[in-house]
Design a protein around this motif. Sequence first.
Motif, mmCIF file in Angstrom:
data_model
loop_
_atom_site.group_PDB
_atom_site.id
_atom_site.type_symbol
_atom_site.label_atom_id
_atom_site.label_comp_id
_atom_site.label_asym_id
_atom_site.label_seq_id
_atom_site.Cartn_x
_atom_site.Cartn_y
_atom_site.Cartn_z
ATOM 1 N N ALA A 1 -5.926 5.799 -2.071
ATOM 2 C CA ALA A 1 -6.647 5.622 -0.805
ATOM 3 C C ALA A 1 -8.133 5.729 -1.103
ATOM 4 O O ALA A 1 -8.728 6.788 -0.995
ATOM 5 N N GLN B 1 -4.334 -0.204 -8.998
ATOM 6 C CA GLN B 1 -3.665 -1.444 -8.639
ATOM 7 C C GLN B 1 -2.876 -1.962 -9.836
ATOM 8 O O GLN B 1 -3.421 -2.102 -10.931
ATOM 9 N N ASP C 1 -7.539 -2.338 3.268
ATOM 10 C CA ASP C 1 -6.722 -1.140 3.453
ATOM 11 C C ASP C 1 -6.442 -0.989 4.939
ATOM 12 O O ASP C 1 -7.342 -0.690 5.719
ATOM 13 N N ASN D 1 -0.822 -1.411 -4.569
ATOM 14 C CA ASN D 1 -2.091 -0.697 -4.401
ATOM 15 C C ASN D 1 -1.774 0.758 -4.100
ATOM 16 O O ASN D 1 -1.270 1.081 -3.026
ATOM 17 N N GLU D 2 -2.059 1.628 -5.056
ATOM 18 C CA GLU D 2 -1.692 3.037 -4.930
ATOM 19 C C GLU D 2 -2.948 3.886 -4.789
ATOM 20 O O GLU D 2 -3.908 3.730 -5.537
ATOM 21 N N ASP E 1 -12.068 -0.970 0.367
ATOM 22 C CA ASP E 1 -10.833 -1.745 0.291
ATOM 23 C C ASP E 1 -10.463 -2.023 -1.157
ATOM 24 O O ASP E 1 -11.335 -2.131 -2.015
ATOM 25 N N PRO E 2 -9.164 -2.198 -1.438
ATOM 26 C CA PRO E 2 -8.766 -2.615 -2.782
ATOM 27 C C PRO E 2 -9.181 -4.061 -3.010
ATOM 28 O O PRO E 2 -9.331 -4.834 -2.062
ATOM 29 N N THR F 1 1.836 -5.011 2.871
ATOM 30 C CA THR F 1 0.700 -5.165 3.778
ATOM 31 C C THR F 1 -0.060 -6.474 3.667
ATOM 32 O O THR F 1 -0.933 -6.737 4.492
ATOM 33 N N TRP G 1 -8.587 3.528 -6.200
ATOM 34 C CA TRP G 1 -7.361 2.749 -6.170
ATOM 35 C C TRP G 1 -6.806 2.549 -7.579
ATOM 36 O O TRP G 1 -7.553 2.339 -8.516
ATOM 37 N N ARG H 1 -4.906 1.333 6.421
ATOM 38 C CA ARG H 1 -4.741 2.733 6.824
ATOM 39 C C ARG H 1 -3.452 2.918 7.611
ATOM 40 O O ARG H 1 -3.409 3.608 8.632
ATOM 41 N N HIS I 1 0.853 -1.182 0.000
ATOM 42 C CA HIS I 1 0.000 0.000 0.000
ATOM 43 C C HIS I 1 0.893 1.236 0.000
ATOM 44 O O HIS I 1 1.759 1.377 0.878
#
Length: 371
Positions: free
Chosen positions: A60, A44, A70, A57-58, A64-65, A79, A42, A72, A14
């Motif tokens: 926010a 991805q 996520d 995963n770029e 969730d992706p 992650t 996101w 956070r 992330h």
Amino acid sequence: MAGRARGLCHIAFHVPAGQPLALNLQRLFGFQPLAAREAGGWRQLALRSGDAVFLVNEGAGAGDPLYGVDPRHPVPSATNLCFDVEDLDAAVRALAAQGCRVPVPPVSVKDVQGTVTYAVLSSPAGNLSLTLMARAGYRGLFLPGFRPVRSAPGPGWVSHVDHLTLACTAGSSPALRRWFHDCLGFHHLPLSPGEDPELGLEVAAGSGRGGLRLTALQTPPGTAVPTLVLAESLPGATSRPDQVEQFLARHRGPGLQHVGLYTPSILEAAKGMVVAGGRLLTPPKAYYQQPGKEGQIRAAGHKPSLLAQQGILIDGDKGKFLLQVFTKSLFAEDTFFLELIERQGATGFGQNNIRALWQSVQEEATRDQET
């Protein structure tokens, strides 16, 4: 055990929007784009080098992706580990019965290439979550929901993930070992004869400077899961935090410290990465002047000058050798790096090299503080 892992699908990261991890993996380390997805805030991107797949995963998003959660987390981080399992529904039921938290119950995603079902499990290893996946029969390039990205063949520096190293808080390795055993079928892999699984392997840095406690875990034969290594600091009279303690502070807790990538030719891979602009960690100047080191290098079929030029470490004897080189951190927060590893019949992780790495990281930290 609740759900035996059969293989590693990918490792997810992330990062905030604009963070250059995906670009650097391509430009500096020979990874090639595999598949992409943009939805829900996101971006991805899955990248591959040999059988090693990283999912970046770029952004926010509000949710969730896909295929993860996520966390956070306050800093960029590795992650999520995604594993193949044989019977996902049974695994999730057994894990939930053991008290494991399952933030994403089994969900199916499909496209014209087939269907994949996954669930996400929380782990006790800091911000690291685990995705369990059933994808037998899926014919696509990566996973449903992603569009394939065609790219030129990569340089072939890396063939697969050799091991995954978690930086842990002091004293937490036994509990983590039991959790990975009970939940995913990992068992203790001794790194020295007669090693106590509760104590692991202690690698002292010398001169009262602490060191590392390593506990290695692996899945049964016939699976394609990398070795999992738990690393924690040994107490010692150090004037500054060691690299595990620094990771815990900068990462804000335990997590995936580095990924060991297997290479069939470490000299070619290291040279290619340096030429591309990748930064490798330099071992102490005295490393190659150690008694017997030149003979050890030549016995492995290498020239000492070439290994020294690339900063490659070597350990082993009796015709079995291990060669390693480490990158500098991929994040400004100094929380994640890569390792290149070539095995010439050797198992383990190079106890003497660990001492050398320890010293080189400490020296690097000192130089950074002085500049």
